[in-house]
Design an enzyme around this catalytic site. Structure first.
Site, mmCIF file in Angstrom:
data_model
loop_
_atom_site.group_PDB
_atom_site.id
_atom_site.type_symbol
_atom_site.label_atom_id
_atom_site.label_comp_id
_atom_site.label_asym_id
_atom_site.label_seq_id
_atom_site.Cartn_x
_atom_site.Cartn_y
_atom_site.Cartn_z
ATOM 1 N N GLU A 235 31.699 27.350 40.802
ATOM 2 C CA GLU A 235 32.017 27.185 42.228
ATOM 3 C C GLU A 235 33.344 26.477 42.467
ATOM 4 O OE1 GLU A 235 29.060 26.776 40.894
ATOM 5 O OE2 GLU A 235 27.483 27.554 42.199
ATOM 6 N N GLU B 20 21.761 28.989 39.361
ATOM 7 C CA GLU B 20 20.837 28.160 40.146
ATOM 8 C C GLU B 20 19.495 28.868 40.330
ATOM 9 O OE1 GLU B 20 23.871 27.676 43.222
ATOM 10 O OE2 GLU B 20 23.580 25.511 43.072
ATOM 11 N N GLY C 171 25.246 30.565 42.116
ATOM 12 C CA GLY C 171 23.890 30.742 42.626
ATOM 13 C C GLY C 171 23.016 31.535 41.669
ATOM 14 N N ALA D 239 26.186 33.493 44.665
ATOM 15 C CA ALA D 239 26.071 33.744 46.103
ATOM 16 C C ALA D 239 27.070 34.828 46.469
ATOM 17 C CB ALA D 239 26.385 32.462 46.871
HETATM 18 N N1 3HC Z 1 30.154 37.799 45.821
HETATM 19 C C1 3HC Z 1 30.683 38.892 46.403
HETATM 20 N N2 3HC Z 1 31.382 39.820 45.725
HETATM 21 C C2 3HC Z 1 31.550 39.610 44.422
HETATM 22 C C3 3HC Z 1 31.032 38.497 43.759
HETATM 23 C C4 3HC Z 1 30.296 37.550 44.517
HETATM 24 N N3 3HC Z 1 29.749 36.482 43.966
HETATM 25 N N4 3HC Z 1 31.384 38.566 42.461
HETATM 26 C C5 3HC Z 1 32.086 39.701 42.321
HETATM 27 N N5 3HC Z 1 32.187 40.325 43.503
HETATM 28 C C6 3HC Z 1 32.829 41.635 43.774
HETATM 29 C C7 3HC Z 1 34.314 41.609 43.486
HETATM 30 O O1 3HC Z 1 35.038 41.170 44.597
HETATM 31 C C8 3HC Z 1 34.581 43.064 43.150
HETATM 32 O O2 3HC Z 1 34.650 43.763 44.358
HETATM 33 P P1 3HC Z 1 35.624 45.032 44.520
HETATM 34 O O3 3HC Z 1 35.176 46.000 43.479
HETATM 35 O O4 3HC Z 1 35.404 45.457 45.922
HETATM 36 O O5 3HC Z 1 37.025 44.518 44.285
HETATM 37 C C9 3HC Z 1 33.292 43.500 42.451
HETATM 38 O O6 3HC Z 1 32.290 42.556 42.849
HETATM 39 C C10 3HC Z 1 33.375 43.486 40.938
HETATM 40 O O7 3HC Z 1 33.872 42.222 40.532
HETATM 41 P P2 3HC Z 1 34.960 42.094 39.375
HETATM 42 O O8 3HC Z 1 36.023 43.109 39.558
HETATM 43 O O9 3HC Z 1 35.359 40.661 39.325
HETATM 44 O O10 3HC Z 1 34.076 42.508 38.107
HETATM 45 P P3 3HC Z 1 34.122 41.959 36.632
HETATM 46 O O11 3HC Z 1 33.105 42.726 35.904
HETATM 47 O O12 3HC Z 1 35.513 41.900 36.127
HETATM 48 O O13 3HC Z 1 33.627 40.420 36.723
HETATM 49 C C11 3HC Z 1 32.207 38.618 37.391
HETATM 50 C C12 3HC Z 1 32.325 40.124 37.116
HETATM 51 C C13 3HC Z 1 32.409 37.817 36.110
HETATM 52 C C14 3HC Z 1 30.826 38.370 37.938
HETATM 53 C C15 3HC Z 1 33.277 38.195 38.424
HETATM 54 O O14 3HC Z 1 33.228 39.083 39.510
HETATM 55 C C16 3HC Z 1 33.117 36.812 38.972
HETATM 56 O O15 3HC Z 1 33.521 35.845 38.339
HETATM 57 N N6 3HC Z 1 32.530 36.707 40.180
HETATM 58 C C17 3HC Z 1 32.434 35.447 40.871
HETATM 59 C C18 3HC Z 1 31.316 34.617 40.319
HETATM 60 C C19 3HC Z 1 31.183 33.334 41.096
HETATM 61 O O16 3HC Z 1 32.159 32.649 41.373
HETATM 62 N N7 3HC Z 1 29.957 32.979 41.461
HETATM 63 C C20 3HC Z 1 29.711 31.825 42.241
HETATM 64 C C21 3HC Z 1 29.722 32.192 43.693
HETATM 65 S S1 3HC Z 1 29.621 30.797 44.736
HETATM 66 C C22 3HC Z 1 27.985 30.360 44.662
HETATM 67 O O17 3HC Z 1 27.219 30.966 43.983
HETATM 68 C C23 3HC Z 1 27.621 29.220 45.524
HETATM 69 C C24 3HC Z 1 26.230 28.776 45.275
HETATM 70 O O18 3HC Z 1 26.256 27.601 44.516
HETATM 71 C C25 3HC Z 1 25.487 28.517 46.539
#
Ligand code: 3HC
Length: 694
Positions: A129, A109, A106, A63
Site C-alpha cells: 500500500e 489481508e 487487501g 483492494a
Molecule cells: N485495483 C484495480 N486495478 C488493478 C489492480 C487493483 N488492485 N491491480 C491491477 N489492476 C489493473 C491494472 O491497472 C491493469 O489494468 P489495465 O489492463 O486496464 O491497464 C490490470 O489490472 C493488469 O495489471 P498489470 O498490468 O499491473 O498486471 P501484471 O500482471 O503486470 O501485475 C500485479 C499484476 C502484480 C497484481 C500488479 O497489477 C499490481 O501490483 N497491482 C497492485 C497491487 C496493489 O497495490 N494492491 C494493493 C491495493 S491497495 C489495498 O489493497 C488497500 C487495502 O489495504 C485496503
C-alpha cells in the site's frame, strides 16, 4: 452471491473461487460475495471446511484501486473491508486460503482473515500500500504482526516489498507450500485441518510495546531516508507498533483513522496517478491495431561507452544475447571492464548470485566490427552525441542490418528524422533514449520520427516491457519530452543564480521539495560541457534580445565541467564529496554585474515556483505540439527518468494540484510567455485532466 464469486462442493469442502479478472481485485461485490459464501458454508451441514482461491492468474491482488478516487471525491462511502474480513474470520468452520500469483494489500489481508494459508512455491505476498501513498486498511497492520512478528510486519508494511512463498512460510504468514495442483493441495489441507484458528487471537509473536516502539524508531529512520518525504511508511510503522499495545479491535480503529488520513492526502492521489500512469503510457492512441510486433531474440549495440555498456547490461539482464561494438580494442576493454565491475558490485551487495552475474556477462559479446549485426533483431546506436557521427553510423548500420530489424538511436536531443535520413529505411528508425545509469533507471523514452512505422513503435513499446523498462512515446523535437523540459528547468535554475540566489540554495530547496538531486548537482554529475556544447551548437537559433542562461559557460571556459574535472558548481574531493565552489559563484556574480542583472534574495517558494513552473509551462507546449501525447506521459518521464518525487505525481499532475490559474498567474508574474494551452486550460474546469493530443 454473485458472478464475482463461484462456489462448488468437493469432498465435503466448499470451494469458493474469486472471479474478478484480471487480478481479482476486491471490487464492490467481491468481499460481500466472499462473506455470503462463507456464511452459506457454515449453514450447510455437509460442508466440513471452506477453501477460498483466486480464479485465473492470481489470488486477490488487493483492494480495487479505482475505487479510492470515488471515496475521496465523495462519490461513495469509505472502505468497509475490515468488518467484512472479520466476518470471514468469525467462521466456525475452518477457512483455508489457497494462494497463487500475488496476495497483495487487501489480498493478503483477506488471506490473513482465513484460518490457514497454503500457497504454491511461486506465489508472493505483500502489503504494498505504501507504494500508493496509503497503508493497509483492512487490519493488515494488526494481523500481520500476529502471524509474522512485529519486526517482519513493520518491514513489510513500511517498505511495501512482497515476500516469496518460502519467506512467507518461514515467517509464519503461510502454513504450507503446495507442490502440484494448488486446489487439490488446499482441499487436502482443509480435510486434515485441526480446526478454527483465528489470527486476531494470536499474540505470541507480538513484540512488547517497548520493543515495538524501539523497532518503530529504527524502521522510521530507514523509511525517512529511503522514501524521503513520504508520509505513509511512517504511518504504517506506527500502526504496526500500535498492535503491540492495543487490543485487536482498537488496533483496527487506530489503523482505520491512519488509513483515511493517508487516503485523503494529496500524496496518495499522486502515487495512484503514477500507478495507473505507468500502465496508461503503454497504450498508444491512434496506433494501427494490426501493427505487427517484432520479437527480439538478438541485439547489437554500437558504442561501448557509459550508455552503450549500460544498455548492453539491460539486454543481458533480460536474457537477450547482445553484441557490443566499439572502434578500438582499448575502448571495448574499458567498456567490458565497467560492465564486469557493475556485475561484481551487484554480487557483493547480494543482489545477484555469481552464477547469475556470469550468465549475464556471457550474453555480452564484445566485437570490433559489424560482423554478426546482420543477425540482430534490434540494432542500438550509442555513439557520441554528434549528428554527423550518428548519421555516419546509421549509414553503416543500414548497410549491414537485416531487413526488418529495428534501428534505434540512443540520442538524447538530436533530430531523429535527420538520423533516419542517413539510411535507406527511415520507417525502421526510432529513438530509444535511455537514462543514466541505463541498467538502473526505469524510463525508456521512445522517439518516433515522421517516417517511423507503427510496427516499429509497437515493437519498441513491447521491447521496453521485456527489458523491464517503462516505455513512453515522444515526438521528435530537440530534447524530446525529457531534455526539452529539463533545459527549461535548468536554465531557470541558472538564471536564479544570475539574479542573486546561490547554486547550493537552489539545490537544497529542490532537494527538500523532493527532487532526487538539485539541478546544479545534476549538472556537475552529467558534465557541464554537455549543455555547453549544445548551447554553442544551437546559438544561431537564439532570439535577439531574449535573455538566456549563460553564467555556466564561464565555468566551462575554465574547464570546470563538474565531477569529472573535480570542479564545477561544486568542488569535489577524492571521494567525490561536494563543497560549494565559491569561485564559480563569483564568476556568476561578475557575469550578472556585467549584464546589469538586478540582484535580490530568493525565498524557497520562489525558487520552487520558478523552476517547477518552468517544467509545467514547457510541458504544456509539448502537449500542444503533440510531442507528448498526454499529460501523464510527461509525468511518467519525470518520475522515472528525472528523480521527480513520486508523491507529487509528476510536474503536470502537481500543476493540477496547485491549480492551473495559480500557475498561470506566476508565469505571468515572471514575465514568461505562457504556453497557450496552459492559458486555455487554466480557465476551464478540469485542468490537464483528461486532455489528450489525439
Ligand atoms: N485495483 C484495480 N486495478 C488493478 C489492480 C487493483 N488492485 N491491480 C491491477 N489492476 C489493473 C491494472 O491497472 C491493469 O489494468 P489495465 O489492463 O486496464 O491497464 C490490470 O489490472 C493488469 O495489471 P498489470 O498490468 O499491473 O498486471 P501484471 O500482471 O503486470 O501485475 C500485479 C499484476 C502484480 C497484481 C500488479 O497489477 C499490481 O501490483 N497491482 C497492485 C497491487 C496493489 O497495490 N494492491 C494493493 C491495493 S491497495 C489495498 O489493497 C488497500 C487495502 O489495504 C485496503
Amino acid at each position: 452471491m454473485n458472478d464475482l464469486i463461484l462456489t462448488e462442493r468437493r469432498d465435503g469442502i466448499l470451494v469458493v473461487t474469486v472471479n474478478n479478472p484480471p487480478v481479482n481485485a476486491l471490487s464492490p461485490g467481491v468481499p460481500e460475495g466472499l462473506v455470503a459464501a462463507v456464511k452459506a458454508g457454515n449453514a450447510e451441514a455437509a460442508v466440513k471446511a471452506i477453501v477460498i482461491i483466486g480464479g485465473g492468474k492470481t489470488y486477490i491482488a488487493g483492494a480495487d484501486i479505482k475505487e479510492f478516487g470515488k471515496i475521496t471525491s465523495g462519490e461513495r462511502g469509505g472502505i468497509a473491508l475490515a468488518p467484512l474480513l472479520r466476518e470471514i474470520e468469525d467462521s466456525n468452520k475452518p477457512v483455508v486460503m489457497a494462494i497463487h500469483g500475488t496476495a497483495l494489500g487487501g489480498g493478503l489481508e483477506t488471506a490473513m482473515a482465513g484460518h490457514y494459508r497454503v500457497a504454491v512455491a511461486t506465489a508472493q505476498a505483500g502489503q504494498p500500500e505504501v507504494k500508493l501513498g496509503i497503508i493497509p486498511g483492512a487490519a493488515g497492520t494488526q494481523r500481520l504482526p500476529r502471524l509474522a512478528g512485529t519486526a517482519k510486519a513493520m518491514e513489510m508494511c513500511a517498505f511495501g516489498e512482497p515476500v516469496s512463498a518460502q519467506d512467507a512460510l518461514a515467517a509464519g504468514i503461510i502454513d504450507e507450500i503446495v507442490e502440484g495442483d494448488l486446489l487439490e493441495g488446499a482441499i487436502a489441507f482443509a480435510l486434515r485441518t485441526p480446526g478454527v484458528r483465528r489470527t486476531r487471537d494470536l499474540t505470541a509473536k507480538l513484540a512488547t510495546p517497548e520493543e515495538a516502539e524501539s523497532l518503530a524508531v529504527a524502521v522510521k529512520a530507514t523509511a525517512a531516508r529511503k522514501m524521503r518525504g513520504q508520509k505513509a511508511p511512517l504511518a504504517a510503522v506506527e500502526c504496526v507498533a500500535a498492535a503491540s499495545r492495543l487490543p485487536f479491535d482498537e488496533g483496527c480503529e487506530y489503523e482505520r483513522a491512519a488509513f483515511e488520513k493517508c487516503l485523503f492526502d494529496v500524496q496518495s492521489k499522486s502515487m495512484i496517478h503514477a500507478f495507473f500512469g505507468e500502465r496508461t503510457v503503454a497504450k498508444i492512441p491512434g496506433l494501427s491495431k494490426d501493427a505487427a510486433i517484432a520479437g527480439v531474440k538478438r541485439a547489437a549495440i554500437t558504442g561501448a561507452g557509459t550508455m552503450g555498456g549500460g544498455i548492453a547490461m539491460v539486454y543481458a539482464n533480460a536474457g537477450i544475447p547482445v553484441l557490443l561494438k566499439d572502434v578500438s580494442e582499448e575502448a571495448l576493454e574499458r567498456g567490458m571492464a565497467t560492465i564486469r565491475g557493475n556485475y561484481e558490485n551487484s554480487v557483493r551487495k547480494g543482489r545477484l548470485t555469481s552464477a547469475d552475474a556470469e550468465a549475464r556477462l556471457a550474453r555480452i559479446t564484445p566485437v570490433l566490427t559489424y560482423d554478426g549485426f546482420d543477425q540482430a533483431d534490434v540494432v542500438v546506436e550509442a555513439v557520441f552525441e554528434n549528428l554527423e557521427l550518428k548519421r555516419k553510423t546509421f549509414a553503416e548500420i543500414d548497410a549491414v542490418a537485416r531487413p526488418g530489424a529495428i534501428l534505434a538511436s540512443n540520442t538524447s536531443t538530436l533530430d531523429i528524422d535527420a538520423i533516419a535520413g542517413a539510411t535507406s529505411r527511415p520507417e525502421w528508425v526510432i529513438g530509444h533514449h535511455y537514462f543514466s545509469p541505463a541498467n538502473v533507471m526505469r524510463l525508456l523514452e521512445i522517439v518516433r520520427g515522421k517516417a517511423t512505422s507503427d510496427s516499429v513503435i509497437a515493437s519498441s513499446m513491447e521491447l521496453a516491457r521485456r527489458l523491464r523498462k517503462v516505455g513512453v512515446l515522444a515526438g521528435n523535437c530537440r530534447g524530446f519530452i525529457g531534455n526539452r523540459m529539463f533545459g527549461a528547468y535548468r536554465g531557470e535554475a541558472v538564471m536564479l543564480v544570475e539574479e542573486g540566489a546561490t547554486p547550493w540554495q537552489v539545490d537544497q530547496a529542490l532537494y527538500d521539495w523532493g527532487m532526487a538531486m538539485g539541478p546544479f548537482a545534476v549538472g556537475d554529475l552529467a558534465g557541464l560541457d554537455v549543455g555547453w556544447r549544445i548551447r554553442k551548437e544551437f546559438r544561431h537559433l537564439e532570439i535577439a534580445g531574449k535573455r538566456y542562461p549563460e553564467a555556466e559557460d564561464l565555468l566551462c571556459e575554465r574547464g570546470w565541467f563538474g565531477q569529472k574535472t573535480g570542479r564545477g558548481w561544486y568542488e569535489y574531493d577524492a571521494q567525490r564529496n561536494a563543497s560549494p565552489n565559491d569561485e564559480a559563484l563569483a564568476l556568476a556574480r561578475d557575469y550578472a554585474a556585467q549584464r546589469k542583472i538586478n540582484q535580490k534574495k530568493f525565498t524557497t517558494d520562489e525558487i520552487i515556483e520558478r523552476t517547477i513552473y518552468a517544467l509545467v509551462n514547457e510541458g504544456a507546449r509539448l502537449l500542444e505540439e503533440g510531442i507528448a501525447i498526454r499529460p501523464v506521459d510527461i509525468d511518467m518521464v519525470y518520475l522515472l527518468g528525472y528523480g521527480f518525487p513520486v508523491w507529487r505525481g509528476g510536474p503536470m499532475f502537481y500543476a493540477g494540484c496547485v491549480g492551473l490559474p495559480r500557475v498561470l498567474d506566476a508565469v505571468k508574474r515572471f514575465e514568461w510567455e505562457p504556453a497557450p494551452l496552459l492559458a486555455q486550460l487554466a480557465s476551464g474546469p478540469s485542468g490537464f485532466t483528461g486532455w489528450s493530443a489525439r
